[in-house]
Write a protein that holds these residues in place. Structure first.
Motif, PDB file in Angstrom:
ATOM      1  N   ASN A   1       8.326  11.589  -2.967  1.00 20.31           N
ATOM      2  CA  ASN A   1       7.729  12.591  -3.650  1.00 20.31           C
ATOM      3  C   ASN A   1       6.884  11.863  -4.954  1.00 20.31           C
ATOM      4  OD1 ASN A   1      10.711  13.848  -2.990  1.00 20.31           O
ATOM      5  ND2 ASN A   1       8.785  14.835  -2.385  1.00 20.31           N
ATOM      6  N   GLY A   2       5.733  12.416  -5.003  1.00 20.78           N
ATOM      7  CA  GLY A   2       4.776  11.765  -6.424  1.00 20.78           C
ATOM      8  C   GLY A   2       4.048  10.690  -5.873  1.00 20.78           C
ATOM      9  N   ALA A   3       4.186  10.300  -4.866  1.00 25.62           N
ATOM     10  CA  ALA A   3       3.081   9.187  -4.324  1.00 25.62           C
ATOM     11  C   ALA A   3       1.933   9.342  -4.335  1.00 25.62           C
ATOM     12  CB  ALA A   3       3.802   8.690  -2.819  1.00 25.62           C
ATOM     13  N   GLY A   4       1.434  10.755  -4.279  1.00 29.65           N
ATOM     14  CA  GLY A   4      -0.032  11.100  -4.373  1.00 29.65           C
ATOM     15  C   GLY A   4      -0.595  11.794  -3.359  1.00 29.65           C
ATOM     16  N   LYS A   5       0.325  12.216  -2.458  1.00 30.91           N
ATOM     17  CA  LYS A   5      -0.529  12.786  -1.358  1.00 30.91           C
ATOM     18  C   LYS A   5      -1.015  14.073  -1.275  1.00 30.91           C
ATOM     19  CE  LYS A   5       3.684  12.995   0.422  1.00 30.91           C
ATOM     20  NZ  LYS A   5       4.434  12.635  -0.691  1.00 30.91           N
ATOM     21  N   SER A   6      -0.512  14.878  -2.121  1.00 32.08           N
ATOM     22  CA  SER A   6      -1.287  16.229  -2.407  1.00 32.08           C
ATOM     23  C   SER A   6      -2.414  16.056  -3.281  1.00 32.08           C
ATOM     24  CB  SER A   6      -0.120  17.099  -3.185  1.00 32.08           C
ATOM     25  OG  SER A   6       0.780  17.395  -2.391  1.00 32.08           O
ATOM     26  N   THR A   7      -2.367  15.220  -4.319  1.00 27.45           N
ATOM     27  CA  THR A   7      -3.540  14.782  -5.099  1.00 27.45           C
ATOM     28  C   THR A   7      -4.511  14.276  -4.212  1.00 27.45           C
ATOM     29  OG1 THR A   7      -2.119  14.082  -6.968  1.00 27.45           O
ATOM     30  CG2 THR A   7      -4.237  13.250  -7.289  1.00 27.45           C
TER      31      THR A   7
ATOM     32  N   GLY B   1       7.674  17.948  -4.483  1.00 26.41           N
ATOM     33  CA  GLY B   1       9.160  17.557  -4.240  1.00 26.41           C
ATOM     34  C   GLY B   1      10.030  17.167  -5.574  1.00 26.41           C
TER      35      GLY B   1
ATOM     36  N   ASN C   1       3.825  20.209 -14.076  1.00 27.89           N
ATOM     37  CA  ASN C   1       2.894  19.154 -13.725  1.00 27.89           C
ATOM     38  C   ASN C   1       3.658  18.017 -12.629  1.00 27.89           C
ATOM     39  OD1 ASN C   1       0.812  20.011 -15.497  1.00 27.89           O
ATOM     40  ND2 ASN C   1       1.339  18.682 -17.084  1.00 27.89           N
TER      41      ASN C   1
ATOM     42  N   SER D   1       5.060  16.876  -9.183  1.00 30.38           N
ATOM     43  CA  SER D   1       4.629  17.001  -7.358  1.00 30.38           C
ATOM     44  C   SER D   1       5.671  18.093  -7.090  1.00 30.38           C
ATOM     45  CB  SER D   1       4.726  15.690  -6.856  1.00 30.38           C
ATOM     46  OG  SER D   1       6.124  15.318  -6.531  1.00 30.38           O
TER      47      SER D   1
ATOM     48  N   HIS E   1       7.444  15.170   5.268  1.00 30.47           N
ATOM     49  CA  HIS E   1       8.632  14.192   4.949  1.00 30.47           C
ATOM     50  C   HIS E   1       9.549  14.159   6.060  1.00 30.47           C
ATOM     51  CE1 HIS E   1       7.692  13.499   0.869  1.00 30.47           C
ATOM     52  NE2 HIS E   1       7.443  14.903   0.651  1.00 30.47           N
TER      53      HIS E   1
ATOM     54  N   PHE F   1      -3.964  11.386 -14.352  1.00 30.83           N
ATOM     55  CA  PHE F   1      -3.772  12.436 -15.045  1.00 30.83           C
ATOM     56  C   PHE F   1      -3.178  11.891 -16.319  1.00 30.83           C
ATOM     57  CE2 PHE F   1      -3.120  14.144 -10.731  1.00 30.83           C
ATOM     58  CZ  PHE F   1      -4.121  15.133 -10.679  1.00 30.83           C
TER      59      PHE F   1
HETATM   60  N1  ATP Z   1      -1.937  18.515 -12.724  1.00 31.54           N
HETATM   61  C1  ATP Z   1      -1.254  17.316 -13.198  1.00 31.54           C
HETATM   62  N2  ATP Z   1      -0.908  16.895 -14.325  1.00 31.54           N
HETATM   63  C2  ATP Z   1      -0.245  15.826 -14.503  1.00 31.54           C
HETATM   64  N3  ATP Z   1       0.341  15.084 -13.580  1.00 31.54           N
HETATM   65  C3  ATP Z   1       0.056  15.602 -12.520  1.00 31.54           C
HETATM   66  C4  ATP Z   1      -0.707  16.410 -12.031  1.00 31.54           C
HETATM   67  N4  ATP Z   1      -0.713  16.833 -10.738  1.00 31.54           N
HETATM   68  C5  ATP Z   1      -0.107  15.770 -10.101  1.00 31.54           C
HETATM   69  N5  ATP Z   1       0.423  14.748 -11.050  1.00 31.54           N
HETATM   70  C6  ATP Z   1       1.392  13.821 -10.956  1.00 31.54           C
HETATM   71  O1  ATP Z   1       0.749  12.854  -9.993  1.00 31.54           O
HETATM   72  C7  ATP Z   1       1.644  12.316  -9.215  1.00 31.54           C
HETATM   73  C8  ATP Z   1       1.179  12.503  -7.824  1.00 31.54           C
HETATM   74  O2  ATP Z   1       1.483  13.945  -7.386  1.00 31.54           O
HETATM   75  P1  ATP Z   1       1.320  14.442  -6.066  1.00 31.54           P
HETATM   76  O3  ATP Z   1       1.290  15.777  -6.049  1.00 31.54           O
HETATM   77  O4  ATP Z   1       0.208  14.048  -5.416  1.00 31.54           O
HETATM   78  O5  ATP Z   1       2.522  13.885  -5.418  1.00 31.54           O
HETATM   79  P2  ATP Z   1       2.879  13.947  -3.624  1.00 31.54           P
HETATM   80  O6  ATP Z   1       2.722  12.913  -3.021  1.00 31.54           O
HETATM   81  O7  ATP Z   1       2.289  15.103  -3.237  1.00 31.54           O
HETATM   82  O8  ATP Z   1       4.554  14.476  -3.782  1.00 31.54           O
HETATM   83  P3  ATP Z   1       5.160  15.569  -3.032  1.00 31.54           P
HETATM   84  O9  ATP Z   1       6.043  14.802  -1.865  1.00 31.54           O
HETATM   85  O10 ATP Z   1       6.332  15.861  -3.770  1.00 31.54           O
HETATM   86  O11 ATP Z   1       4.528  16.731  -2.772  1.00 31.54           O
HETATM   87  C9  ATP Z   1       2.940  12.678  -9.731  1.00 31.54           C
HETATM   88  O12 ATP Z   1       3.437  11.836 -10.317  1.00 31.54           O
HETATM   89  C10 ATP Z   1       2.511  14.062 -10.431  1.00 31.54           C
HETATM   90  O13 ATP Z   1       3.316  14.009 -11.371  1.00 31.54           O
END
Ligand code: ATP
Ligand code: MG
Length: 498
Positions: free
Chosen positions: A42-48, A400, A396, A398, A201, A17
């Motif tokens: 949090n922010g590791a990338g799981k939801s992405t 968490g 923007n 994550s 988590h 991103f």
């Molecule tokens: N639409 C977006 N624009 C900019 N950055 C983004 C966007 N979506 C996600 N990110 C960034 O990508 C990284 C991964 O986010 P993601 O949501 O996949 O984390 P996660 O592992 O699901 O965390 P959590 O446990 O907090 O849910 C984070 O740094 C987040 O800020």
């Protein structure tokens, strides 16, 4: 395991991103009949990653295979056709229609639409998955609790009989009973040969459910292990990249004056509540979902004004009719529904962290002091908020990391009394222990703290004293040294059997 059992393979997945490398060469395999946990801070990338599997995002690199055949998804309907469903963390429920219509939305077929048949079909499905006592097919979307909304979201996915199903923190709005329903649904899916991915988590859930665990750190693939080959500390090391010190840091602080005293407090949500908290004390509030714990916090914070009893703050009877009254009395409140109630998604991390909100006045008071801002910045670092800069829009981040921003704000303000409703929900293991350390520090600085939590080890770990609620009332009080999970549960169940 044979090759054929791999239902989904994601290889070398990358996603950026702008300057943020959300995923860098991630490898995941989901096997039929197995649960693969996805873990990481949090922010590791799981939801992405799940959004890529769902066709919400196109990856910048890497490939997907289903049953050994390459696939590319340009939107969620492609993923659905390939037999893959992702259950997002935040359910989208249509308020004006029934549970049945919410479940079969998009699948109603214009022509022979027959409401009664739909309700019947929904009932059959609810029974099949054991959700029939938790959800009514004809209930209106607007009448559902957060837990029920989550169950609807899950039903939506399973009724289409997918072969691959991914859950993104499904238990964060569920109580113990609904968690048990979800786990038995997942077992059923496994028996049916469905491949399951599960993000959470909560370590205890992972060890209960998962066959394998895939760990991500800062968007990179750390490794996959069978659950039998790993343990709690090993996983923490994989996720955080280091060992964590002792998880709970509580040392009892010297107790000062009584900061809060509730005498017979009641309203339509809670009844006849007597409670005290002293300066330097951390008081836990336990109970089942629906016991009135959040409602009690909102009563103290002025969202639900008390209609009976007295609220005494530092020896003075206060009239708390709205949130601004409680803020003026020196009470800080980090609510459970942080995103909806406390975040300005279109503003920066820095603004959000340095902001104290007076919702009821429909205007904002910005605490612009340089010291405040520096403090907020310090907490952002301590809680490891993953953001490219403090100017990033909170929307923007994550899930968490958004939670962490709200907590940073409240932890940095040092009110006289701090109310924390589920402070570690959705928060990764490293930041959890930091939050416990900050709560401990605040207590030593003389702040009175109330912590509401559904996680009993957390309540037992942070509290000096514990109140248990049941059916809107305090059903018992335990000193830390007498408290056990069993005693808390017994008090929490108080009125359920009656
Ligand atoms: N639409 C977006 N624009 C900019 N950055 C983004 C966007 N979506 C996600 N990110 C960034 O990508 C990284 C991964 O986010 P993601 O949501 O996949 O984390 P996660 O592992 O699901 O965390 P959590 O446990 O907090 O849910 C984070 O740094 C987040 O800020
Ligand atoms: Mg996430």
């Amino acid at each position: 395991m044979s090759q054929e059992s791999i239902a989904l393979r994601a290889a070398g997945i990358s996603k950026n991103f702008g300057p943020v490398h959300a995923l860098r060469g991630v490898e995941v395999e989901l096997r039929s009949g197995e649960v693969t946990a996805l873990m990481g801070e949090n922010g590791a990338g799981k939801s992405t990653l799940l959004k890529i599997l769902n066709g919400d995002y196109r990856p910048d690199g890497g490939s997907l295979e289903i049953d050994g055949r390459p696939v590319e998804f340009s939107d969620p309907s492609d993923a659905r056709r390939a037999g893959l469903r992702v259950i997002a963390q935040e359910p989208e429920i249509i308020a004006a229609v029934s549970v049945a219509e919410n479940i079969f939305v998009g699948d109603l077929g214009g022509v022979g639409f027959n409401r009664r048949a739909l309700i019947e079909r929904t009932r059959t499905e609810l029974r099949r998955w054991g959700f029939d006592r938790a959800l009514r097919a004809d209930a209106l979307g607007s009448d559902l609790s957060p837990a029920q909304r989550q169950l609807v979201e899950i039903m939506r996915a399973v009724v289409s009989r997918p072969r691959i199903i991914c859950f993104d923190e499904p238990t964060s709005s569920l109580g113990d009973e609904e968690v048990a329903l979800l786990f038995s649904l997942i077992r059923q899916l496994q028996d049916d040969g469905v491949a399951v991915a599960y993000v959470s988590h909560r370590m205890a859930e992972i060890f209960q459910l998962a066959d394998r665990i895939t760990v991500l750190r800062d968007g990179a693939f750390v490794g996959t292990k069978r659950v039998s080959e790993t343990d709690h500390d090993d996983l923490v090391r994989m996720m955080v990249g280091r060992d964590l010190e002792k998880f709970f840091h509580r040392d009892r602080a010297a107790l000062g004056e009584t900061v809060l005293e509730l005498i017979g407090v009641g309203n339509e949500h809670v009844t006849d509540v007597d409670l005290t908290v002293r300066a330097g004390e951390v008081v836990g509030v336990a109970g089942l979902v629906g016991a009135g714990r959040s409602e009690l916090m909102k009563t103290i914070a002025g969202d639900y004004p008390a209609t009976a009893g007295r609220i005494v703050v530092s020896g003075e009877v206060r009239s708390i009719r709205q949130p601004s009254d409680s803020i003026r009395a020196g009470i800080g409140f980090a609510p459970e529904e942080r995103k909806a109630e406390a975040l300005l998604l279109q503003r920066s991390v820095r603004d959000n962290a340095a902001l104290v909100v007076l919702k009821s006045l429909a205007r904002w008071i910005f605490v612009r002091g340089r010291a405040e801002r520096a403090l907020a910045q310090e907490y952002i670092q301590r809680l490891r908020i993953r953001t490219p800069s403090s100017e990033q829009l909170v929307g923007n981040l994550s899930g968490g990391n958004q939670q962490k921003v709200v907590l940073a704000r409240w932890l940095a303000t040092k009110p006289r009394l701090l109310l924390l409703d589920e402070p570690t929900r959705g928060i990764d293991v490293g930041a959890k222990s930091e939050i416990y350390a900050i709560i401990d520090e605040l207590a030593h600085q003389g702040v009175a703290v109330i912590v509401v939590s559904s996680e009993l080890p957390e309540i037992l770990g942070v509290s000096d004293r514990i109140y248990v609620m049941s059916d809107g009332r305090i059903s018992g009080e335990l000193d830390r040294k007498d408290a056990t999970e069993e005693r808390i549960l017994a008090l929490a169940m108080n009125d359920i059997s009656a």
